[in-house]
Each structure stands twice: as structure tokens, then as C-alpha cells.
Design a protein around this motif. Structure first.
Motif, PDB file in Angstrom:
ATOM      1  N   UNK A  85     -47.375  49.924  14.747  1.00 36.61           N
ATOM      2  CA  UNK A  85     -46.740  50.508  13.558  1.00 36.61           C
ATOM      3  C   UNK A  85     -47.348  51.866  13.242  1.00 36.61           C
ATOM      4  N   UNK A  86     -48.642  51.998  13.558  1.00 30.61           N
ATOM      5  CA  UNK A  86     -49.334  53.229  13.219  1.00 30.61           C
ATOM      6  C   UNK A  86     -48.894  54.406  14.090  1.00 30.61           C
ATOM      7  N   UNK A  87     -48.262  54.100  15.242  1.00 36.28           N
ATOM      8  CA  UNK A  87     -47.837  55.217  16.089  1.00 36.28           C
ATOM      9  C   UNK A  87     -46.449  55.718  15.681  1.00 36.28           C
ATOM     10  N   UNK A  88     -45.867  55.083  14.646  1.00 33.80           N
ATOM     11  CA  UNK A  88     -44.602  55.583  14.097  1.00 33.80           C
ATOM     12  C   UNK A  88     -44.900  56.921  13.415  1.00 33.80           C
ATOM     13  N   UNK A  89     -44.076  57.945  13.659  1.00 37.32           N
ATOM     14  CA  UNK A  89     -44.339  59.246  13.025  1.00 37.32           C
ATOM     15  C   UNK A  89     -44.322  59.135  11.498  1.00 37.32           C
ATOM     16  N   UNK A  90     -45.097  59.992  10.853  1.00 37.96           N
ATOM     17  CA  UNK A  90     -45.200  59.993   9.389  1.00 37.96           C
ATOM     18  C   UNK A  90     -43.847  60.065   8.705  1.00 37.96           C
ATOM     19  N   UNK A  91     -42.948  60.903   9.270  1.00 36.28           N
ATOM     20  CA  UNK A  91     -41.669  61.114   8.574  1.00 36.28           C
ATOM     21  C   UNK A  91     -40.866  59.817   8.457  1.00 36.28           C
ATOM     22  N   UNK A  92     -41.146  58.857   9.352  1.00 31.21           N
ATOM     23  CA  UNK A  92     -40.466  57.561   9.239  1.00 31.21           C
ATOM     24  C   UNK A  92     -41.354  56.541   8.539  1.00 31.21           C
ATOM     25  N   UNK A  93     -42.657  56.598   8.810  1.00 27.03           N
ATOM     26  CA  UNK A  93     -43.569  55.590   8.272  1.00 27.03           C
ATOM     27  C   UNK A  93     -43.724  55.720   6.750  1.00 27.03           C
ATOM     28  N   UNK A  94     -43.882  56.955   6.276  1.00 26.25           N
ATOM     29  CA  UNK A  94     -44.128  57.142   4.838  1.00 26.25           C
ATOM     30  C   UNK A  94     -42.982  56.654   3.962  1.00 26.25           C
ATOM     31  N   UNK A  95     -41.744  57.059   4.268  1.00 28.43           N
ATOM     32  CA  UNK A  95     -40.652  56.524   3.425  1.00 28.43           C
ATOM     33  C   UNK A  95     -40.599  54.998   3.455  1.00 28.43           C
ATOM     34  N   UNK A  96     -40.898  54.428   4.638  1.00 26.16           N
ATOM     35  CA  UNK A  96     -40.872  52.963   4.737  1.00 26.16           C
ATOM     36  C   UNK A  96     -41.961  52.347   3.859  1.00 26.16           C
ATOM     37  N   UNK A  97     -43.165  52.934   3.914  1.00 21.22           N
ATOM     38  CA  UNK A  97     -44.254  52.416   3.075  1.00 21.22           C
ATOM     39  C   UNK A  97     -43.859  52.516   1.603  1.00 21.22           C
ATOM     40  N   UNK A  98     -43.325  53.686   1.220  1.00 24.56           N
ATOM     41  CA  UNK A  98     -42.946  53.870  -0.183  1.00 24.56           C
ATOM     42  C   UNK A  98     -41.898  52.838  -0.599  1.00 24.56           C
ATOM     43  N   UNK A  99     -40.943  52.606   0.281  1.00 21.83           N
ATOM     44  CA  UNK A  99     -39.871  51.655  -0.035  1.00 21.83           C
ATOM     45  C   UNK A  99     -40.448  50.254  -0.252  1.00 21.83           C
ATOM     46  N   UNK A 100     -41.287  49.811   0.702  1.00 19.80           N
ATOM     47  CA  UNK A 100     -41.837  48.463   0.578  1.00 19.80           C
ATOM     48  C   UNK A 100     -42.740  48.344  -0.649  1.00 19.80           C
TER      49      UNK A 100
END
Lengths: 501, 318
Positions: free
Chosen positions: A383-398
Motif C-alpha cells: 500500500x505504501x508504494x501507491x503514489x501520494x496523489x492516490x494514497x492521500x485522498x484514500x486516507x482522507x476518505x477513510x
């Protein structure tokens, strides 16, 4: 009471294919809800309770218990990966776990948490099996003065949690205590700090602060950091602990397990206090204490073992006295009553197959969690190798879902956003959030027990010193305080002498 | 001949009208708001009633937890809903207690919501600890005249009001010691710090059966099946100290009378099937069966009684 024949009975109950399946379902569900912030074991168990009526009582209780400690496991995964403690008991894991993840050692941290939890779970199960009845009475000995003094030790210890400045840590503890006071004062019924928002009448949810201060704050800080752009970690690095890691994790696991097993018996904040105390102890005695806060394996192994051991021994007051130590335990108790099992000392003699079946299934559940979680380490770390531009919105959403689902109100989501900015400010000011959380969790307990102690003593303050357990804790707190300030005193004296010379 | 036929037609129309109208409700999903979070007794019972109603009506009854402010947030949401009966509230005794102690509520508990059906009721039991021997309620009252007797209170709650009601009937003063939850109070009772606690059957039963506390009185007109040897408060010498806790359904004021009747009938049916009775009894409660008027009257009477006690003993909620 032959413990071996009892455990054999337990094994014969728990090892049935059906009960193993229930334990597996429970562990998987628990891990999943632990990974999702906000959706804690309490909500899950209460939602699943009606579905378990179709099962036989032993199977149902095994499954519910598996959800409970599966969630304890899952909570630490998000703490390590995305700086978000899903449960109060995984707040401490964030400190070193997230640092390890940033150094590319997320896999090692998650594996350490799993191994530490398993080891602690084994010991916790044995403690539960062997000493449930005698240990249960310890819970009664803790009244107002004892709890108050224990909280004092916890808060003094919290100062040592921070690796930075002591005044800042003290300040954060006080802010935490103030946040904990928001809402209705239980003694007078007065409203405090609610600014006329009915949503604040019952105080602030833990998950709202955790999501804001930890996760949102981290996201904002990362966005402002020009050096990291692509992914949160450059290389994944090793997944499993190496020989050196194993050598270093053993002593903290032993210490953490001991502390957690003891504190779990006390109804209230067992797992949280356990993990805080275990970390504080590592800070004092570990050979590698200078590395704590910077991604030391001890900072994950100790607290994770402690919170899992405490989660296990928290069953002692529930099973042996019929008095649950936490809302989740209260629900387990309700489930038992629903199946016509009357908790109390007689549960061990009247329903031995249920009692010992549950004890053994806890151990099996821990083993399952280890087997389940170790192969998942690779997946989580990816999961950590997901680029920030995808990971951050997902974290914020969850995180928003988590903050919302605690009480189903959008007010909490906005509140969490507010705490996000506060968390960012803390980061800029180099104030660490862990002492704040400790103040927030322990502050209300400190106040309640202080006031109760004084009501019972009819205003006599000496009760804190005349009760032996309470006096012991206060002495310990004083020693900790002196020990913490000694190096400073010596240092300043040295400076004075240097100037004079 | 013609007129009698038309009379017959008219009569049959009148007879048919109300069932036809009532059958129309509910022709779309109904929402049941539970003003407490998952895991609370309101939640367990509310979900049970919702499940039963949706099977009975063959229409989904959606459960929504809107916790906060002691139930006021969820209640306010129902108060502001369309008065068509499609938004229901599953509340409990806490409704009248909050109305008695909170000065600024986001809705008017007397006017904005209509009590429709009491679903379950639960009994409360007084239990004493071992700090000083208190074998019965008479002894509690005798000692309370000369020394401090500490009772476990849970803020503005049925536990606190049960204790204050008993104290006022007995004409003594009991010292309140506040706790966040009943289980914490039970630990202090077992540890010999607290003297008396008035709690639900679920909370006190394990300790009573272990003989670690003494059950001194059931705060109901009848004894409890769980502990048939424990006298009622009236039998123990204090008639007038009876109070039950309850759970029930409210709707937005102004909903049509046939809708109210349909909900009342639905709830009464759902909680009185043999399976339902078994489920409710396992939760140490009893199914209720009240008409709309009886339930409304209960709510009103309680409200007046709690207001009086709250003022007398200075119990506040905000």
C-alpha cells in the motif's frame, strides 16, 4: 482444579471444525475492522450480535471474542502504515512504528507487532486459565484513591514518552486533559467547554482527535514537504525481522507482556495504560532507549505485547465477576447472558466447556491471527508504494468515514478537520501528540477518581497516602519525577561549574 | 328500501375507511432513529423492534443511530421530520429524565413528539454492599438518619432518579457518588466503598447470584422472575417508590391518528410473540402492551415526577 485437564477440555471444545471456523471468521473480520479507522470492535460486535443467535453459545462467544482481539491486531497496522491509531491502545505504536515505516521497515514493524502480540496473547491466556479466580479480587481493591494515584504515575510517565522538550510534553498533557473535560461533568452535571454545541455534550470521540491530530496532520505536513513527492517510502526494504531484530524484540516483549497482563485486570483503561506504561519502561531500561522515537523496534514490540496481554486478561473481571471492564466487554457479557450463561465464579464450574473452550480458543485465535497477518504483511506494505496523489485522498476518505461512523454526525468530521490543522501546528512546533492523547484518555479518569475518593473520605486528602496501594503509586510517581529531572539538574549544575571554572 | 341500502353502503364505507387508510401506511421505507450509539440497550431493543416491524409490515424499517446529548440529538431530528409517521424515534426512560433536567433542549419534549407505543419495560433492583451491613431497606433508612449512606449515581439517569425517589419516599437523604457506568459503581459496591446502588437487573444480577451483594428491593409493583425472593419496595415498607425503566416508540407530532394506531398495534404485536418474549426476557426486561393514551399518560406523569425531584435535589443536565 486441575489446569491440565481443564485445558484438555478446552482444546476438545475449541478444536472442533465448526468452532475453528468461527474463530477464523472472527479473526478475519476483526482484523478488517481494526484496519478501518472508526469502526471499532464495539460497533461490529453489536451489529453482529443478532446474527450469532443462530449459532450455539460456545461458537458464538468464540467468534465474538475473536473479533475483539482481531481488532486489537488490525489497529496497529494502520498505526504503522499511515500514522493513524485505530484504537486508543495503538496510539503508542504510532511513535516508532510509523518511523520504522518511513525508513522502509514497515514490514518488520507489522511483523514485530504480530509476533509480540502472539507471545503476549499466549502468556495472557495462561494467566487467565491459571489465576482467573484469585486475580479477579484485585479489581475490587482499586477504588478512587488507587485509580487516581495510578493515573498520576501514568501522566508522570507520559512526560518520558516524548523524546523532545519536557515543557512541551507537559503542555501537551494539559491540553489533552482539557480536551478530555469537554462535555458533561459527571459529578455535577455541569456542561464544560461545549460552546453550545449539543454534539459536544457527551465529549469528543477519541477517533476524531486521532484522525485529526495524527492522520490529517501528517497528510498536511507531507504536502508541505518538498523533499518527498512520489511515495511515502522510497524502498520497501526487508519484510521480515532478521536475527538482530529478533534478538532486540525479546526483552521488550517480556516486559510488555508482564505490564499488560497486570493492568488488563483493572477495569477501565487496561490496554491503553498497558501500552503507555510498557513504552515508558522501555524508555527507562532498554539498552536502545536512545533510539526510541526514531524507529526503534522496542517501541513497537513492548507496547504491542502489553496491549494484547491486557486485552486477554481484561476477560478476568468479565468472566470471573460478571463485571465488564469496557463497553466491548459489557457487550460480550450481554451475549453470555443471552445464551443463559451466568458469568461469575460459577461459570467455571457450571459451564466448564464454555469457559475453557473460550480460554483455549483465545490462544488458537492468537495463533490464527499470526498465521493470517504474517502473509498479509507484504500486501499491507505494498500500500505504501501507491503514489501520494492516490494514497492521500484514500486516507482522507477513510478517515472521514471513521470520524463519521463513531456517532453518525458530520459535526465530528468537521471537528476532525479542525484537529488536522491543530495537528499540523503541533508538528511545526515540534510538539508530540502522544502525550496529548494520554492526557485525553487518562484525564477524565484522574478527575473522576479524585472526586470520588474525596466524597468517600468526606474531604480528607490524606486518604491518598493512607491507602497502601495508592501511597505506593504516589511514591513511584515521585521517584519517576525525580529520576526524570536529575539529569537536567546535574547538567545545569555542570554548566554553572563550567562557567565558574 | 333505497335509503336503507344507502345507509348500509354508507356504514360499510365508514367501516372500511380506516383499515384501508391504515393499510396504506407504510407504503415506503420507514426510518427508526435510535438516539444512542451501537451496543446500548436502546440499540439492541430498537434494532429488534425495527426488524419485527419490517417483517410484519413487509416494508423496510431502516435503523439510524443518531447519538449525542443524552438522546436529544436523535429526538430533535425526529421532532423536525415530516409529521407523517415515516420517521420514528426509539427512546427510553432517558427521554423524560432529559426533559426534566435539561433547560435548553433542541426541541420541545412535550409538544414536538408524540408517544405512540411502549415496547419493553425493565425492573430496577436496589443492592447493598458490605461497607456497613445493610440487610434490608429499613436498615438503610434507619442508618441514613445518623450517618452518610453513599449511593451510586450515574448523572441524570434512571439509576439516580430511582435512588432519589426512594430517598424522598423514605424521607431521608442519601449521598450521591457519581460514576460513568453502572459497572464501575458495582465494583465500588463489591469493594466495600459504596453502600447502595439501584440498577437494572442485567447490571446487578451476576453479583447478587454470587452473593457478593445483597438485593434489598425491586422498584416495581411486582417481584422479578430473575430473583423471586427479593421483595418489592412496597413489601419492604416503602410504597410509592415504584419506578420502571421503559423503551418505546415516538413519532413527530401531527401524524395522522390511523398511522399512530397502526404503529401502536404493530409494536404491541412484534414484542408479544413467543420468540420476542423469550428474547426480551433474556435481556432481563418484559414486553409491554399499552394503548397510545396509556403510554402518553405514563410519559407525562414521569415528566412531572422527575421535574419535581430534579428541582428538589438540584440534579442538572446542562
Amino acid at each position: 482444579m486441575d489446569i491440565f485437564s481443564n485445558l484438555a477440555l478446552g482444546f476438545s471444545t475449541a478444536m472442533s471444525a465448526q468452532n475453528l471456523l468461527y474463530a477464523l471468521i472472527g479473526c478475519t473480520l476483526g482484523t478488517l475492522i481494526g484496519v478501518l479507522p472508526g469502526l471499532g470492535p464495539l460497533a461490529t460486535i453489536s451489529m453482529l450480535l443478532p446474527f450469532t443467535f443462530a449459532l450455539d453459545p460456545t461458537g458464538a462467544l468464540i467468534m465474538l471474542a475473536a473479533i475483539y482481539y482481531g481488532a486489537q491486531y488490525g489497529g496497529s497496522t494502520t498505526a504503522i502504515l499511515v500514522n493513524l491509531p485505530g484504537e486508543t491502545s495503538s496510539v503508542i505504536t504510532v511513535i516508532d512504528g510509523y518511523q520504522m515505516a518511513r525508513q522502509g521497515r514497515a514490514g518488520v514493524a507489522i511483523a514485530t507487532a504480530a509476533i509480540g502480540s502472539f507471545a503476549a496473547g499466549c502468556v495472557g491466556t495462561i494467566v487467565l486459565a491459571a489465576f482467573a479466580a484469585p486475580l479477579a479480587t484485585v479489581a475490587f481493591r482499586f477504588g478512587g484513591p488507587e485509580y487516581f494515584s495510578l493515573m498520576v504515575v501514568g501522566l508522570v510517565g507520559a512526560i518520558s514518552l516524548s523524546s523532545g522538550s519536557v515543557p512541551k510534553a507537559v503542555g501537551m498533557i494539559f491540553i489533552g486533559i482539557l480536551l478530555g473535560m469537554v462535555g458533561t461533568d459527571i459529578t455535577s452535571g455541569a456542561q464544560r467547554f461545549n460552546f453550545n454545541y449539543p454534539e459536544l455534550q457527551e465529549g469528543i470521540e477519541f477517533i476524531v482527535i486521532a484522525v485529526g491530530v495524527f492522520a490529517f496532520g501528517e497528510v498536511i505536513a507531507s504536502l508541505g514537504d518538498n523533499t518527498v513527492r512520489e511515495t511515502s517510502v522510497k524502498k520497501i526494504g526487508q519484510l521480515m525481522p532478521n536475527r538482530e531484530d529478533f534478538r532486540r524484540m525479546v526483552p521488550p516483549i517480556i516486559r510488555g507482556t508482564a505490564i499488560g497482563s497486570l493492568l488488563g485486570i483493572l477495569p477501565g483503561a487496561g490496554p491503553v495504560l498497558g501500552s503507555f506504561f510498557a513504552y515508558g519502561l522501555e524508555k527507562k531500561v532498554s539498552k536502545y532507549r536512545h533510539m526510541l522515537g526514531k524507529g526503534a523496534i522496542e517501541g513497537v514490540a513492548g507496547p504491542e505485547s502489553a496491549n494484547n496481554a491486557a486485552a486477554q486478561t481484561a476477560f478476568i473481571p468479565t468472566l470471573a465477576l460478571g463485571i465488564p471492564g469496557s463497553p466491548t466487554m459489557a457487550l460480550m457479557l450481554a451475549a453470555m447472558i443471552m445464551y443463559n450463561i451466568q458469568p461469575g465464579p460459577q461459570v467455571m464450574t457450571k459451564n466448564p466447556e464454555i469457559f475453557w473452550g473460550m480460554v483455549v480458543s483465545m490462544w488458537i485465535g492468537n495463533l490464527m491471527l499470526l498465521v493470517l497477518n504474517l502473509p498479509l504483511v507484504g500486501l499491507w506494505v505494498k500500500l505504501l508504494s501507491i503514489p501520494y496523489r492516490a494514497l492521500f485522498p484514500a486516507i482522507l476518505l477513510f478517515c472521514c468515514i471513521g470520524a463519521y461512523s463513531a456517532r453518525f454526525t458530520s459535526f465530528d468530521v468537521f471537528l476532525a478537520a479542525g484537529f488536522g490543522f491543530v495537528g499540523y501546528m503541533f508538528r511545526k512546533l515540534e510538539c508530540e501528540p502522544a502525550p496529548l492523547i494520554l492526557g485525553f484518555v487518562l484525564g477524565p479518569l484522574l478527575e473522576e477518581n479524585f472526586r470520588r475518593a474525596l466524597i468517600f473520605s468526606q474531604g480528607d486528602y490524606s486518604v491518598f497516602l493512607t491507602q497502601p496501594i495508592s501511597a505506593g503509586f504516589l511514591t513511584l510517581a515521585a521517584i519517576l519525577l525525580i529520576a526524570a529531572s536529575l539529569p537536567k539538574i546535574r547538567k545545569s549544575r555542570d554548566e554553572v561549574f563550567a562557567e565558574a571554572g | 328500501m333505497k335509503s336503507s341500502l344507502s345507509k348500509l353502503l354508507l356504514a360499510s364505507m365508514v367501516l372500511a375507511t380506516s383499515p384501508v387508510l391504515a393499510q396504506q401506511y407504510p407504503n415506503k421505507p420507514v426510518t427508526l432513529i435510535i438516539p444512542f450509539s451501537a451496543g446500548a440497550s436502546n440499540d439492541i431493543f430498537g434494532r429488534f423492534v425495527a426488524d419485527g416491524l419490517s417483517k410484519l409490515w413487509k416494508q423496510s424499517v431502516l435503523v439510524e443511530n443518531r447519538a449525542g446529548a443524552g438522546g436529544a440529538i436523535g429526538a430533535a431530528a425526529v421532532a423536525k421530520a415530516r409529521p407523517d409517521g415515516y420517521t420514528m424515534l426509539f427512546s427510553s426512560s432517558s427521554y423524560t429524565i432529559n426533559a426534566a433536567v435539561q433547560k435548553s433542549m433542541p426541541f420541545d419534549p412535550l409538544k414536538d413528539l408524540k408517544p405512540v407505543a411502549m415496547a419493553m419495560r425493565g425492573q430496577m433492583i436496589g443492592v447493598t454492599g458490605s461497607r456497613i451491613p445493610l440487610p434490608d431497606l429499613k436498615e438503610v433508612v434507619r442508618l441514613a438518619k445518623t450517618q452518610k449512606i453513599f449511593y451510586g449515581a450515574l448523572g441524570a439517569s434512571s439509576t439516580t432518579f430511582a435512588a432519589e425517589l426512594f430517598a424522598s419516599v423514605a424521607g431521608v437523604k442519601l449521598e450521591a457518588v457519581n460514576y460513568k457506568g453502572g459497572n464501575e459503581a458495582m465494583i465500588d459496591l463489591l469493594g466495600g466503598r459504596l453502600d447502595i446502588y439501584f440498577g437494572t437487573v442485567t447490571t446487578v444480577l451476576p453479583a447478587v447470584l454470587n452473593k457478593s451483594v445483597t438485593a434489598v428491593g425491586v422498584m416495581s409493583p411486582t417481584r422479578t422472575t430473575a430473583l423471586p425472593n427479593v421483595p418489592t419496595v412496597a413489601e419492604a415498607g416503602f410504597p410509592g417508590a415504584e419506578t420502571d425503566i421503559w423503551w418505546g416508540v415516538f413519532v413527530t407530532s401531527g401524524a395522522p391518528a390511523d398511522v399512530l394506531a397502526k404503529i401502536n398495534e404493530g409494536v404491541n404485536t412484534v414484542v408479544n410473540t413467543p420468540e420476542a418474549v423469550a428474547f426480551i426476557e433474556k435481556q432481563a426486561a418484559l414486553p409491554a402492551k399499552m394503548s397510545i393514551d396509556e403510554f402518553s399518560k405514563t410519559v407525562l406523569t414521569e415528566l412531572g415526577r422527575w421535574k419535581e425531584l430534579a428541582e428538589k435535589n438540584n440534579i442538572t443536565g446542562d
